[in-house]
Design an enzyme around this catalytic site. Structure first.
Site, PDB file in Angstrom:
ATOM      1  N   GLU A 150       0.813  -1.202   0.000  1.00 21.75           N
ATOM      2  CA  GLU A 150       0.000   0.000   0.000  1.00 21.75           C
ATOM      3  C   GLU A 150       0.862   1.275   0.000  1.00 21.75           C
ATOM      4  O   GLU A 150       0.537   2.223  -0.701  1.00 21.75           O
ATOM      5  CB  GLU A 150      -0.939  -0.030   1.218  1.00 21.75           C
ATOM      6  CG  GLU A 150      -1.855   1.171   1.379  1.00 21.75           C
ATOM      7  CD  GLU A 150      -2.908   1.278   0.277  1.00 21.75           C
ATOM      8  OE1 GLU A 150      -3.057   0.304  -0.488  1.00 21.75           O
ATOM      9  OE2 GLU A 150      -3.553   2.329   0.182  1.00 21.75           O
ATOM     10  N   ASP A 151       1.929   1.262   0.760  1.00 17.61           N
ATOM     11  CA  ASP A 151       2.643   2.520   1.034  1.00 17.61           C
ATOM     12  C   ASP A 151       4.015   2.653   0.383  1.00 17.61           C
ATOM     13  O   ASP A 151       4.665   3.687   0.545  1.00 17.61           O
ATOM     14  CB  ASP A 151       2.816   2.709   2.553  1.00 17.61           C
ATOM     15  CG  ASP A 151       1.475   2.903   3.247  1.00 17.61           C
ATOM     16  OD1 ASP A 151       0.516   3.281   2.557  1.00 17.61           O
ATOM     17  OD2 ASP A 151       1.396   2.690   4.467  1.00 17.61           O
TER      18      ASP A 151
END
Ligand code: MN
Length: 716
Positions: A76-77
């Site tokens: 996600e990051d």
């Protein structure tokens, strides 16, 4: 701050064969991916995945779960892709990371209680693997612990979501300590003053409570030892939020809460649990009505213990929970406690048995037989519903197999009635598309749209089905009332009648009278009689919708024929040929002159007689000529005449008189055809030679006319 070697040591302590190397590699991979990123606190980002992995190690989770804890934010990051994770750590871990990433994207923004319940269910359905939920709980717990660095608004939003979604989820999964810690952290952020006040009061009492705990521990342990039994006694304060919630629920002050402290007595086996209960009840007076046997009857989430309350030393009321070590582990860690680490000494059978899954199926599948589901490890199989979003983010729970119209009717009946199209996840879809978990559904409406009977094929929910049926019933009622009003006007010259007429016809209201006349429940003759009027000529009726009209099956009128209508109760208006004996031989005043204009393209049955030479292939030539005139044959009868003649009787479908003329012309063009004419009704023929034909026709139509069987006319 957690360190990686502390985590691997923790894992090794409960799982000596765990792949510590894999965990170390995951740490290095995550640290690289998050390099340069920081948390709001200013800490390096890797602190967070480490803390999550540490929480998971406290829950004694398997190495795949610990590794996923370390990797959970990478996809996600950071620049890391799911394919990277799969290449380095395999598909099992990649799927877990994907699961955590997916449910991380689902946000809850509604304060409605029912929505919260749906959201929790949706998380379970989306997660598929219970480990995903446990990782998500660990993630949220650490974020709650570090909430202090967030803005006031974010703190409140995250705390609200935690108390509505994640704490109940931890409870459902039986992970008690996470539930309690989440609740206390959320409480501290949402009700700061109440929290501080309660904390202060508890601290004042803490010393006294501790003394009692120590005394009680000694007393109970000595009493058990005299019986040759071992026990561990733990005293613990109720967590703050549960005290606060109880004060709110019962509208009482802190001083009125007696059971601030609970004692746990942990013993070796179930027999000792009951012995211990007896010993405690002989030492202290039990509070009536407080004994509960959750060993014999476990709670729905699998919790087991004996509960009692006694009046303890210094008249202090105390709660006591008695349980075995195994029950204690489950009470604390729930599903996670049953995460049998796939150790070498566990037999394959034990590994396959998935004890935790049995518990879980009971959690999720409270109504059905969980035994059937034991082979399946996918969570979404336990959930009988799909969870979909409106464009505003509201969640709707629909049964599995639901389709767009189910959703439209779930939003609002009017949205359903006027639905002209649907977009699923931004793309146009049709009404037969099945909805999937997490779909975002946008319904398009038009004020001109109305339900169609076909819609009934595309709905699964009773709600949508009923709404569609109800709409048609209401339409029918409105049409009947309108027709009834028209008949009143045509028959009596006015749309209203007096009470005397209503009474005579057994109607409560004018609307009821109009509806019953419009449906044909009350024959027009009865209306005329009740109004002391007499009519000999048919009434002229205007404004009857074509949907209400049907061609009679005795005389088979087609559009363009001279016709009269009559209302038959429950069937609507039946259209007869003016020369039908039902018309000519009837003396009732129920006949109405109608303007019969059916829908374009609608087809009507009618009879024709073909007289031809008796030749091989004649029937085929005639039927071909009917087909070439765009008509279809519904029924057929052959009669051999004396000599070389054959009579063919056909029941065909045509649009109107013009279409019938085309068909007749086409048949006349066939070699060997002598004569073609319409033959609908005995009474329509005046020719002597047709007598036997008349009988044939009578037979031919008898099955329809008396309605014994729609296909009754098929002979020979
Ligand atoms: Mn995270």
């Amino acid at each position: 701050m957690s360190r990686i070697f502390e985590i691997t040591e923790k894992v090794a302590s409960y799982a000596p064969h765990a792949d510590v190397d894999l965990i170390n590699r995951a740490y290095v991979f995550a640290a690289n991916a998050h390099a340069g990123q920081t948390r709001r606190s200013g800490d390096p980002y890797i602190v967070h995945p480490l803390a999550v992995a540490d929480i998971l190690a406290s829950l004694k989770m398997d190495e795949a779960t610990i590794v996923t804890g370390l990797l959970h934010d990478t996809v996600e990051d950071t620049h890391v892709s799911l394919a990277d994770v799969e290449r380095h750590f395999g598909s099992d871990i990649a799927q877990l990371v994907d699961g955590v990433t997916k449910i991380g994207k689902i946000h809850f923004h509604s304060s409605e209680h029912k929505q919260a319940e749906n959201f929790r269910k949706m998380l379970m359905a989306t997660a598929r693997d219970v480990r995903v939920l446990i990782i998500k709980l660990a993630d949220r717990l650490h974020n709650m612990r570090t909430l202090g660095f967030m803005s006031e608004r974010k703190r409140e939003a995250i705390s609200t979501e935690t108390i509505q979604i994640y704490a109940p989820l931890a409870h459902r999964l039986g992970i008690h300590w996470i539930k309690q810690e989440m609740e206390d952290l959320a409480f501290a952020n949402l009700e700061r003053e109440a929290y501080q006040e309660l904390l202060g009061k508890l601290q004042d009492r803490l010393e006294g409570l501790n003394q009692i705990r120590e005394r009680l521990e000694v007393i109970i342990q000595e009493a058990l030892q005299r019986q040759g039994l071992n026990a561990r006694v733990q005293g613990r304060m109720k967590h703050l939020y549960s005290i606060y919630a109880k004060m709110q629920r019962k509208h009482v002050d802190f001083d009125e809460i007696f059971d601030l402290v609970a004692f746990r007595v942990i013993v070796d086996d179930i027999t000792t649990c009951y012995q211990t209960l007896g010993i405690i009840h002989s030492l202290y007076r039990p509070v009536p009505g407080r004994f509960k046997d959750y060993i014999a009857l476990p709670k729905p989430n699998g919790y087991q213990s004996l509960h009692t309350a006694v009046i303890g030393p210094e008249n202090f009321r105390i709660e006591v929970q008695i349980r075995t070590e195994a029950m204690h582990a489950y009470a604390e860690d729930g599903v996670a406690a049953h995460w049998i680490y796939k150790d070498l000494d566990a037999s394959p059978r034990e590994r396959e048995s998935f004890k935790w899954l049995r518990q879980l199926t009971e959690l999720l599948q409270e109504t059905d037989n969980p035994g059937e589901f034991l082979e399946n490890v996918r969570l979404d199989l336990f959930v009988q519903e799909v969870y979909v979003f409106s464009p505003d983010g509201d969640i709707f729970a629909l049964p599995r197999g639901a389709r767009p119209l189910d959703f439209a009717y779930a939003v609002h009946t009017d949205i359903g009635h006027h639905c002209i199209g649907v977009r699923i996840n931004g793309e146009m879809a049709d009404f037969s598309t099945r909805l999937h978990n997490g779909d975002q559904i946008e319904i398009m409406t038009s004020p001109d749209q109305t339900p169609s009977r076909q819609w009934l094929q595309y709905v699964k929910t009773p709600r949508a089905r009923q709404a569609i049926r109800q709409w048609f019933r209401r339409q029918e009622k409105e049409t009947s009332v309108r027709i009834g009003r028209q008949i009143l006007k045509d028959a009596l010259g006015r749309t209203e009648v007096g009470d005397r007429v209503l009474r005579r016809l057994g109607c409560e209201s004018l609307e009821e009278l109009q509806q019953r006349i419009g449906r044909g429940d009350i024959p027009i003759q009865n209306l005329l009689d009740a109004a002391d009027l007499d009519h000999t000529k048919p009434l002229k009726l205007r404004g009857v919708t074509r949907a209400m009209m049907q061609a009679a099956e005795c005389c088979h009128p087609i559009p363009g024929d001279p016709v009269l209508g009559v209302f038959i109760s429950g069937k609507g208006m039946i259209i007869h040929h003016r020369k039908c004996p039902q018309v000519t031989e009837s003396k009732s005043g129920n006949w109405l002159e109608v303007n019969w204009k059916p829908q374009p393209g609608q087809l009507f049955k009618t009879g024709i007689e073909v007289r031809s030479q008796n030749e091989r292939g004649m029937l085929a030539r005639v039927t071909n000529s009917i087909a070439s005139a765009r008509s279809s044959i519904e029924d057929l009868k052959l009669r051999q005449k004396g000599g070389s003649m054959t009579e063919l009787l056909f029941l065909i479908e045509v649009e109107d008189r013009k279409h019938l003329a085309d068909v007749i012309r086409s048949i006349r063009g066939v070699d060997g055809v002598v004569r073609v004419q319409r033959r609908n009704q005995v009474g329509l023929s005046g020719q002597a030679e047709s007598r036997s034909l008349a009988e044939t026709l009578r037979d031919f139509f008898a099955g329809r006319k008396h309605g014994r069987d729609g296909k009754g006319a098929k002979h020979e």
